[in-house]
Enzyme design. Structure first.
Site, PDB file in Angstrom:
ATOM      1  N   LYS A   1       0.551  -1.176   0.073  1.00 54.96           N
ATOM      2  CA  LYS A   1      -0.071  -0.202  -0.213  1.00 54.96           C
ATOM      3  C   LYS A   1       1.339   0.973   0.020  1.00 54.96           C
ATOM      4  O   LYS A   1       1.267   1.202   0.965  1.00 54.96           O
ATOM      5  CB  LYS A   1      -0.884  -0.202   1.219  1.00 54.96           C
TER       6      LYS A   1
ATOM      7  N   CYS B   1      13.816  10.592   7.345  1.00 53.08           N
ATOM      8  CA  CYS B   1      13.711  10.644   8.368  1.00 53.08           C
ATOM      9  C   CYS B   1      14.654  10.771   9.465  1.00 53.08           C
ATOM     10  O   CYS B   1      14.546  10.607  10.637  1.00 53.08           O
ATOM     11  CB  CYS B   1      13.010   9.303   8.645  1.00 53.08           C
TER      12      CYS B   1
ATOM     13  N   GLU C   1       9.303  15.989  15.467  1.00 52.63           N
ATOM     14  CA  GLU C   1       9.629  16.331  14.229  1.00 52.63           C
ATOM     15  C   GLU C   1       8.768  17.082  13.571  1.00 52.63           C
ATOM     16  O   GLU C   1       7.676  16.578  12.724  1.00 52.63           O
ATOM     17  CB  GLU C   1       9.900  14.734  13.106  1.00 52.63           C
TER      18      GLU C   1
ATOM     19  N   GLU D   1       9.078   1.037  11.029  1.00 57.40           N
ATOM     20  CA  GLU D   1      10.261   2.378  11.295  1.00 57.40           C
ATOM     21  C   GLU D   1       9.767   3.584  11.059  1.00 57.40           C
ATOM     22  O   GLU D   1       9.029   4.409  10.360  1.00 57.40           O
ATOM     23  CB  GLU D   1      11.027   1.990   9.229  1.00 57.40           C
TER      24      GLU D   1
HETATM   25  P1  NAD Z   1       2.207   8.350   7.468  1.00 56.27           P
HETATM   26  O1  NAD Z   1       2.526   7.436   8.509  1.00 56.27           O
HETATM   27  O2  NAD Z   1       1.116   9.721   7.393  1.00 56.27           O
HETATM   28  O3  NAD Z   1       1.585   7.552   6.554  1.00 56.27           O
HETATM   29  C1  NAD Z   1       2.809   6.348   6.129  1.00 56.27           C
HETATM   30  C2  NAD Z   1       1.443   5.563   5.166  1.00 56.27           C
HETATM   31  O4  NAD Z   1       0.369   4.705   6.005  1.00 56.27           O
HETATM   32  C3  NAD Z   1       0.844   5.717   4.163  1.00 56.27           C
HETATM   33  O5  NAD Z   1       1.066   4.827   2.543  1.00 56.27           O
HETATM   34  C4  NAD Z   1      -0.484   5.966   4.324  1.00 56.27           C
HETATM   35  O6  NAD Z   1      -1.529   6.057   3.430  1.00 56.27           O
HETATM   36  C5  NAD Z   1      -0.412   4.861   5.372  1.00 56.27           C
HETATM   37  N1  NAD Z   1      -1.117   4.833   6.376  1.00 56.27           N
HETATM   38  C6  NAD Z   1      -1.795   6.113   6.561  1.00 56.27           C
HETATM   39  N2  NAD Z   1      -3.074   5.187   8.131  1.00 56.27           N
HETATM   40  C7  NAD Z   1      -3.116   4.435   8.232  1.00 56.27           C
HETATM   41  C8  NAD Z   1      -4.296   3.664   8.939  1.00 56.27           C
HETATM   42  N3  NAD Z   1      -4.672   3.518   9.367  1.00 56.27           N
HETATM   43  N4  NAD Z   1      -3.245   2.101   8.486  1.00 56.27           N
HETATM   44  C9  NAD Z   1      -2.905   2.100   7.580  1.00 56.27           C
HETATM   45  N5  NAD Z   1      -2.438   2.434   6.800  1.00 56.27           N
HETATM   46  C10 NAD Z   1      -2.376   4.014   7.151  1.00 56.27           C
HETATM   47  O7  NAD Z   1       3.781   9.209   7.088  1.00 56.27           O
HETATM   48  P2  NAD Z   1       4.420   9.817   5.842  1.00 56.27           P
HETATM   49  O8  NAD Z   1       3.297  11.392   6.489  1.00 56.27           O
HETATM   50  O9  NAD Z   1       4.174   9.567   4.211  1.00 56.27           O
HETATM   51  O10 NAD Z   1       5.514   9.992   6.358  1.00 56.27           O
HETATM   52  C11 NAD Z   1       6.717  10.484   6.925  1.00 56.27           C
HETATM   53  C12 NAD Z   1       6.779   9.867   7.976  1.00 56.27           C
HETATM   54  O11 NAD Z   1       7.258   8.840   8.234  1.00 56.27           O
HETATM   55  C13 NAD Z   1       7.536  11.064   9.183  1.00 56.27           C
HETATM   56  O12 NAD Z   1       7.189  10.524  10.406  1.00 56.27           O
HETATM   57  C14 NAD Z   1       8.879   9.726   8.459  1.00 56.27           C
HETATM   58  O13 NAD Z   1      10.314   9.802   9.639  1.00 56.27           O
HETATM   59  C15 NAD Z   1       8.504   8.582   8.486  1.00 56.27           C
HETATM   60  N6  NAD Z   1       9.612   8.151   8.145  1.00 56.27           N
HETATM   61  C16 NAD Z   1      10.819   7.103   8.428  1.00 56.27           C
HETATM   62  C17 NAD Z   1      11.794   6.119   8.204  1.00 56.27           C
HETATM   63  C18 NAD Z   1      12.587   5.624   8.540  1.00 56.27           C
HETATM   64  O14 NAD Z   1      13.066   4.237   8.041  1.00 56.27           O
HETATM   65  N7  NAD Z   1      12.523   5.526  10.114  1.00 56.27           N
HETATM   66  C19 NAD Z   1      11.987   6.599   6.680  1.00 56.27           C
HETATM   67  C20 NAD Z   1      10.981   7.680   5.959  1.00 56.27           C
HETATM   68  C21 NAD Z   1       9.494   7.600   6.628  1.00 56.27           C
END
Ligand code: NAD
Length: 484
Positions: free
Chosen positions: A177, A285, A383, A252
């Site tokens: 997804k 991140c 963040e 992650e």
């Molecule tokens: P997000 O949590 O808003 O969304 C991530 C994914 O989760 C998307 O595909 C979204 O559609 C899905 N999602 C949202 N609600 C959901 C639910 N209830 N059930 C299942 N899936 C759901 O994050 P974002 O804004 O896309 O990404 C930014 C965040 O990701 C930042 O906090 C960043 O630090 C983190 N990040 C972490 C790493 C790592 O390796 N640690 C790498 C990249 C980004």
């Protein structure tokens, strides 16, 4: 089908080897100019269930393929990625606004490498059998079943394939997804897997919003593993959805990493590394967004940093000379601006930036550095995920460690120091999944990757990935004939 930068992209889901549409679509908007570039299928519970069913049907045959066959197919996928490198790069840039230069030179080659690495690692996977009173213990890595992979928008294909490759290598089937703000390269990857000859249903993609299609996917009891990269609040929802089924989770998550500069550091290097934290418009991140600088060099460091930051070229990410592109989405842009405004209201001083780039308009936010920030302020502890750094000073090594470990995150830390002894002492005390000493962003798939505290749960990379994506089994053969 949409045409994005002259590349044809399917806007539907990819389920059981077929393109499936949904009754509703959503607009996929380019952050470069606000144009709608595709109308992507807006999936829900029905599509999530259909994808899990397809993955479940494909699992028995795929899980019984030989390691050699799976490795061959993963290499064929890598070949397909390399063949389409430019197309993947331009579509990703158009979709998420990250630099074309980075996609061409770093990111897309790494996407191919993700498949090659886990294919090769699979062939070497295995620990030696061992004996207990004449019995033979044999450890095997059994495929776990259907894996739900949920990924963010900041490095869409890189982060997705980092999960897809080991999950498939392990003999699992996958439902991906991708994030709704950058859904397109996942769709292109589906074409590549089909062309490579991956059997139908082994790899599936469902498109749509997290709450609508992601939530039912992770709650499905037929899913045997959930691997999620994204934000802490979403991780809480996913963990709650996984709890009734006790589905194993890999998380992650976000970070608020420190970049610590000691007085004996090579200052040119320190400034280079600090300015690098604006990469991907700060949407990384691992970014070391808290600059912690030893007091006696802070004036000189700041002066040099400001000169370097002022020279960064902000603009269209398709221009290979650009250093900083736009933020991903108007909603995210407003969120970043909210953090910046509240920091100013709380008394912080922006030494550069502090607002949108009004010359460029759109989603371009000026690289910002705050000083005069309180240790307990929001801007130091939360963040932002944008081009916003804070500068704090410290006097002693003890104080540096204390400040570095003071947030609820623990993803990474960077040290810039002239002293190997100090590097060793400090690194040992930092709460972080990765520590870089006099370098940044050096990643090797053999190494464990993950976060401490709220930055995540579990580790991926090398054996760690296979340990997560497999049911690791020990079979004990009694003495006499069968024990090799
Ligand atoms: P997000 O949590 O808003 O969304 C991530 C994914 O989760 C998307 O595909 C979204 O559609 C899905 N999602 C949202 N609600 C959901 C639910 N209830 N059930 C299942 N899936 C759901 O994050 P974002 O804004 O896309 O990404 C930014 C965040 O990701 C930042 O906090 C960043 O630090 C983190 N990040 C972490 C790493 C790592 O390796 N640690 C790498 C990249 C980004």
């Amino acid at each position: 089908m949409a045409t994005v930068a002259d590349v044809t992209v399917h806007e539907g889901h990819w389920i059981g080897g077929e393109r499936i549409s949904s009754p509703a679509d959503f607009d996929d908007v380019s952050p470069i100019d606000g144009q709608v570039i595709a109308r992507v299928a807006r999936g829900g519970a029905e599509e999530a269930a259909a994808a899990v069913s397809a993955a479940e049907r494909a699992f028995p045959a795929w899980s019984r393929t030989t390691r050699e066959e799976r490795a061959r197919l993963l290499h064929a996928i890598a070949d397909g990625v390399e063949k389409r490198l430019e197309r993947l790069a331009i579509v990703e840039t158009t979709d998420n606004g990250a630099l074309l230069r980075s996609h061409l030179r770093g990111v897309m080659p790494r996407v191919a490498h993700n498949f090659r690495f886990f294919a090769d690692w699979l062939l070497r996977l295995g620990r030696d059998d061992f004996e207990t009173r004449g019995h033979r213990n044999h450890v095997s890595w059994d495929p776990a079943g259907v894996c739900a992979l949920i990924t963010p928008w900041n490095a869409p294909l890189m982060l997705a394939t980092w999960k897809i490759a080991p999950a498939l290598a392990a003999g699992n089937t996958v439902v991906l997804k991708p994030a709704e703000w950058s859904p397109l390269t996942a769709s292109l990857l589906a074409d590549i897997t089909a062309e490579a000859g991956l059997p139908d249903g082994v790899f599936n993609v469902v498109q749509g919003y997290g709450e609508e299609v992601g939530a039912p996917l992770v709650a499905d009891p037929r899913v045997r593993r959930i691997s999620f990269t994204g934000s802490v609040p979403t991780a809480r929802h996913i963990a709650a959805a996984a709890a009734p089924n006790l589905t194993p989770l890999s998380l992650e998550l976000g970070g608020k990493s420190p970049l610590i500069v000691f007085a004996d550091a090579d200052l040119d290097l320190a400034v280079d590394l600090a300015v690098e934290q604006y990469d991907n418009a700060g949407q990384v991140c691992l970014a070391g967004t808290r600059l912690l600088v030893q007091e006696e060099i802070s004036a000189e460091f700041t002066e040099r940093f400001l000169a370097r930051a002022a020279a960064l070229r902000q603009g269209d990410p398709r221009d290979l000379a650009t250093d900083i592109g736009p933020q991903i989405h108007a909603e995210h842009f407003a969120r970043i601006d909210g953090f910046v405004r509240r920091a100013v209201e709380a008394g912080a001083t922006p030494l550069i930036g502090g607002g949108p780039n009004t010359d460029l308009g759109g989603l371009y936010y000026r690289p910002t550095l705050f000083t005069g920030v309180a240790a307990d302020s929001e801007i130091v502890n939360e963040e932002v995920f944008g081009p916003v750094l804070t500068l704090q000073t410290f006097r002693t090594e003890e104080q540096a460690v204390e400040m570095a470990n003071s947030t609820e995150f623990g993803l990474a830390a960077t040290l810039v120091t002239g002293s190997p002894e100090s590097a060793g002492r400090v690194a040992a005390r930092l709460v972080a999944g990765t520590v870089w000493v006099n370098c940044f962003f050096v990643r090797d798939l053999r190494a464990p990757f993950g976060g401490a505290r709220q930055s995540g749960m579990g580790r991926e990379g090398g054996d760690w990935s296979f340990d997560f994506y497999c049911d690791v089994k020990n079979t004990v053969f009694a003495p006499g004939g069968w024990n090799g």
